[in-house]
Write an enzyme that holds these catalytic residues in place. Sequence first.
Site, short mmCIF file in Angstrom:
data_model
loop_
_atom_site.label_atom_id
_atom_site.label_comp_id
_atom_site.label_asym_id
_atom_site.label_seq_id
_atom_site.Cartn_x
_atom_site.Cartn_y
_atom_site.Cartn_z
N LYS A 56 -37.58 -18.70 -4.47
CA LYS A 56 -38.77 -19.00 -3.66
C LYS A 56 -39.92 -18.18 -4.22
O LYS A 56 -39.74 -17.03 -4.62
CB LYS A 56 -38.49 -18.63 -2.19
CG LYS A 56 -39.67 -18.79 -1.23
CD LYS A 56 -39.92 -20.25 -0.94
CE LYS A 56 -40.99 -20.42 0.14
NZ LYS A 56 -40.48 -20.03 1.48
N ILE A 57 -41.09 -18.76 -4.24
CA ILE A 57 -42.21 -18.10 -4.88
C ILE A 57 -43.51 -18.47 -4.18
O ILE A 57 -43.63 -19.55 -3.60
CB ILE A 57 -42.28 -18.51 -6.38
CG1 ILE A 57 -43.02 -17.49 -7.23
CG2 ILE A 57 -42.93 -19.88 -6.53
CD1 ILE A 57 -42.20 -16.26 -7.51
N SER A 58 -44.48 -17.57 -4.20
CA SER A 58 -45.82 -17.93 -3.78
C SER A 58 -46.45 -18.80 -4.86
O SER A 58 -46.26 -18.56 -6.05
CB SER A 58 -46.67 -16.67 -3.59
OG SER A 58 -46.15 -15.82 -2.61
N THR A 110 -49.94 -16.32 -2.03
CA THR A 110 -50.92 -17.37 -1.81
C THR A 110 -51.96 -16.91 -0.79
O THR A 110 -53.13 -17.33 -0.85
CB THR A 110 -50.23 -18.66 -1.33
OG1 THR A 110 -49.22 -19.02 -2.28
CG2 THR A 110 -51.22 -19.80 -1.21
N ALA A 111 -51.56 -16.04 0.12
CA ALA A 111 -52.50 -15.49 1.10
C ALA A 111 -53.66 -14.80 0.39
O ALA A 111 -54.84 -15.00 0.74
CB ALA A 111 -51.77 -14.51 2.02
N HIS A 149 -46.34 -15.60 7.87
CA HIS A 149 -45.06 -15.74 8.58
C HIS A 149 -45.27 -15.70 10.09
O HIS A 149 -46.24 -16.22 10.62
CB HIS A 149 -44.06 -14.68 8.11
CG HIS A 149 -43.76 -14.71 6.65
ND1 HIS A 149 -43.70 -15.88 5.92
CD2 HIS A 149 -43.51 -13.71 5.76
CE1 HIS A 149 -43.40 -15.59 4.66
NE2 HIS A 149 -43.30 -14.30 4.54
#
Length: 277
Positions: A56-58, A110-111, A149
Amino acid sequence: MTDALTLGFSPCPNDTFIFHALVHGLLPDAPTVRARLEDVETLNQLARRAVLDLTKISYHAFGHLRRDYVLLRSGGALGRGCGPLLVARPGIGMSDLRQRPVAIPGELTTANLLLQLCAEGFDQTVVMPFDRIMPAVAAGRCDAGVIIHESRFTYQRHGLVRLLDLGQWWEEETGCPIPLGGILARRALGPDLIRRVDAAIRRSVEHAFAHPDAPRAYILCHAQEMEETVVDRHIALYVNDFSRDLGDEGERAVRLLLQKAEERGLIPACDLPLFID
């Protein structure tokens, strides 16, 4: 390849919900995986070193990893009304934040990418684990913070107010859903195995939707400090049809995010295809 593939994902409810069936061997003929659960920024940094076969990755991090990794169509987090929030103590406004410390959950999240795309001047960012951001802002150690989250459900409990919904900004700016995180496979695994993995992850998502109680204990084991109602809201927000398959709309959103990041010089250009096909 007969050895188990290393698979990294977060302990957040959306990921444990999605990967439960795959990790627990509930899918006939699926590749065997060995799970490693880490926070999102740790996964981003592990991927930069190509430590994991699958992760899983941004999407911000993916912009730096396209030479080594390819994007899968299933298992990711993309949607509407689910973006990061910029929060602060009451009395602090957007104009107060230029050149001031703003907490972010990771340099390659990504934030942070959305914060940089939205406006310039946020160059005093302070990286910290996402679950420490709200206490840091409430205590005055940072003037504001970008939360992700389940924090979007609980920030009011810390006496904080929302200054900006970065996901809403993205949706209004582009008309696209917001790409938060995707699942990557090392290109070196080869097309055939990558396709098998992608199909297996889709089956794992479908298994979770069809048997929502099956992953419950696994989810709660890794969300020990999260109320069950928050767990349910978290899954409902971050797991959707895009988690089954990005589809044309999801793919368009990912390409646009990477394009805008390239244009701003926030990620390097890359001419390799996003997907194996």
